[in-house]
Write a protein that holds these residues in place. Sequence first.
Motif, short mmCIF file in Angstrom:
data_model
loop_
_atom_site.label_atom_id
_atom_site.label_comp_id
_atom_site.label_asym_id
_atom_site.label_seq_id
_atom_site.Cartn_x
_atom_site.Cartn_y
_atom_site.Cartn_z
N PRO A 294 0.75 -1.30 -0.03
CA PRO A 294 -0.05 0.06 -0.01
C PRO A 294 0.81 1.34 0.04
O PRO A 294 0.41 2.12 -0.66
CB PRO A 294 -0.77 -0.09 1.31
CG PRO A 294 -0.80 -1.58 1.59
CD PRO A 294 0.41 -2.21 1.09
N GLN A 295 2.04 1.18 0.59
CA GLN A 295 3.00 2.35 0.56
C GLN A 295 3.49 2.72 -0.56
O GLN A 295 3.76 3.87 -1.13
CB GLN A 295 3.65 2.22 1.91
CG GLN A 295 3.20 2.29 3.23
CD GLN A 295 2.60 3.55 3.49
OE1 GLN A 295 3.12 4.76 3.21
NE2 GLN A 295 1.45 3.25 4.07
N ILE A 296 3.72 1.69 -1.28
CA ILE A 296 4.58 1.92 -2.57
C ILE A 296 3.39 2.40 -3.50
O ILE A 296 3.54 3.49 -4.35
CB ILE A 296 4.87 0.56 -3.26
CG1 ILE A 296 6.32 0.07 -2.46
CG2 ILE A 296 5.51 0.68 -4.63
CD1 ILE A 296 6.69 -1.34 -2.84
N ALA A 297 2.23 1.77 -3.52
CA ALA A 297 1.05 2.09 -4.41
C ALA A 297 0.68 3.74 -4.24
O ALA A 297 0.55 4.45 -5.12
CB ALA A 297 -0.13 1.28 -4.22
N GLN A 298 0.55 4.11 -2.89
CA GLN A 298 0.30 5.55 -2.43
C GLN A 298 1.29 6.60 -2.93
O GLN A 298 0.84 7.56 -3.45
CB GLN A 298 0.38 5.82 -0.85
CG GLN A 298 0.06 7.12 -0.59
CD GLN A 298 0.09 7.20 1.17
OE1 GLN A 298 -0.01 5.90 1.75
NE2 GLN A 298 -0.16 8.40 1.46
N ARG A 299 2.66 6.09 -3.16
CA ARG A 299 3.57 6.90 -3.73
C ARG A 299 3.56 7.07 -5.25
O ARG A 299 3.83 8.21 -5.64
CB ARG A 299 5.10 6.41 -3.12
CG ARG A 299 5.26 7.11 -1.83
CD ARG A 299 6.07 6.47 -0.84
NE ARG A 299 6.14 7.19 0.23
CZ ARG A 299 5.13 6.70 1.48
NH1 ARG A 299 4.24 5.95 1.01
NH2 ARG A 299 5.50 7.10 2.79
N LEU A 300 3.25 5.81 -5.86
CA LEU A 300 3.18 6.04 -7.29
C LEU A 300 1.65 6.84 -7.65
O LEU A 300 1.89 7.25 -8.66
CB LEU A 300 2.84 4.30 -7.68
CG LEU A 300 4.23 3.63 -7.74
CD1 LEU A 300 3.80 2.23 -8.06
CD2 LEU A 300 5.08 4.20 -8.71
N CYS A 301 0.74 6.70 -7.08
CA CYS A 301 -0.63 7.29 -7.29
C CYS A 301 -0.41 8.83 -6.57
O CYS A 301 -1.47 9.51 -7.26
CB CYS A 301 -1.93 6.69 -6.70
SG CYS A 301 -2.10 4.86 -7.53
N ARG A 302 0.42 8.91 -5.89
CA ARG A 302 0.43 10.38 -5.14
C ARG A 302 -0.64 10.71 -4.67
O ARG A 302 -1.46 11.91 -4.84
CB ARG A 302 0.92 11.38 -6.22
CG ARG A 302 2.27 11.39 -6.74
CD ARG A 302 2.56 12.42 -7.72
NE ARG A 302 4.09 12.21 -8.23
CZ ARG A 302 4.45 12.92 -9.23
NH1 ARG A 302 3.87 14.07 -9.81
NH2 ARG A 302 6.01 12.74 -9.71
N THR A 303 -1.46 9.95 -3.99
CA THR A 303 -2.66 10.04 -3.01
C THR A 303 -2.33 10.35 -1.73
O THR A 303 -1.20 9.96 -1.25
CB THR A 303 -3.59 9.04 -3.14
OG1 THR A 303 -3.09 7.65 -2.95
CG2 THR A 303 -4.12 8.92 -4.72
N ALA A 304 -3.30 10.86 -0.80
CA ALA A 304 -3.12 11.15 0.62
C ALA A 304 -3.33 9.77 1.26
O ALA A 304 -3.28 9.87 2.38
CB ALA A 304 -4.10 12.34 1.19
#
Length: 363
Positions: A294-304
């Motif tokens: 989830p942390q990798i995906a959050q940084r790829l998508c640039r979401t909060a």
Amino acid sequence: MTVTTDTLPTKSRPAAKSAARPFRLAFPPVSGTLRPRQLAVCAALAFAVFLALCWNVSIGEYGIPLTDVARALTGSGDPGTLLVVQELRLPRAMTGLLAGIAFGMSGALFQTMTRNPLASPDMIGLTQGAGTAVVAGIVLGWDFGLGTQALGLLGALTSALLVYGLAWRRGTTGYRIILVGIGVSWVCLSITDFLLARGGRFQAQAALGWLVGNLNGRDWQQAAPLAVSLLVLVPAALLIGRLMRTLQLGDDVAKGLGTRVQTVRLTVLITGVGLVAFATAAAGPVAFVALTAPQIAQRLCRTAWPPPLAGGLTGALVVLASDVLARELIPGTELPVGIVTGVLGAPVLLWLLIRVNRAGSGG
């Protein structure tokens, strides 16, 4: 009636906010916010997962070119290749893919619910609870004819209810859930160690091979129930996303927006438990996937917040790629996939601990 999927993320970043595009459909009556970057990341991850799946299926004593693997997945090719791909290698790869999706989505749910990047099923006792139940079934023979899938679900659900109940004090908070979950996880680990010490030699070996997270020997008997469970749990996880994200604004604000905070938390807990339980029962407790994906995906998508769909695809990619490394790293030896994910995930955990401590958001 209009169904809205729009959300209000906390700490909105200018790049993500400017890229969001609202939309409204007349039929079906749906409105929401379209995020092109998130869609593009999900599409790229899906393509990468397909390549990793083909790569995973192609390796072995009998090597198969990637083009032949792709044709065999569609049902074309010579009978020998079809047999090797569809009957011998595809079940293992599909188990890894589906387990990765389940781990990644469950981690995204718990991290969003608790507003803490360290909250994942491996950290709050859910994976350990499922593991204890399955080990008890293996060592003591207390399976009652249920099988590992049902035992894993029962163990994870029991652990989750215990965490939720002990964390309850006129409601629950993400901080209390994490603290209680850490305690419950250690209790489950102690029980598991006791069962392993009490069990016979062959029973202990079978349990240890499962506890590290292993895809060796997986067939359609493990992949099929996991696939059926995801058909129900993945849509449920996506549907509760809108209500779950309002929790990031804080309990008081979420209540002011009409969100039933405790009901949403319980729904998220049940959905996340189902995801991690079926995945753990099929592939074992593969370490750190639910934490890092989830942390990798959050940084790829640039979401909060950690996006559930992108988190699931990232989890699938991590498990499939780690399985390839586990099979190819040492010639002639197939390591359990959990060893590779543990080695790769440990530095991420240390980085998250440092980052949370510097940000002052550790509780």
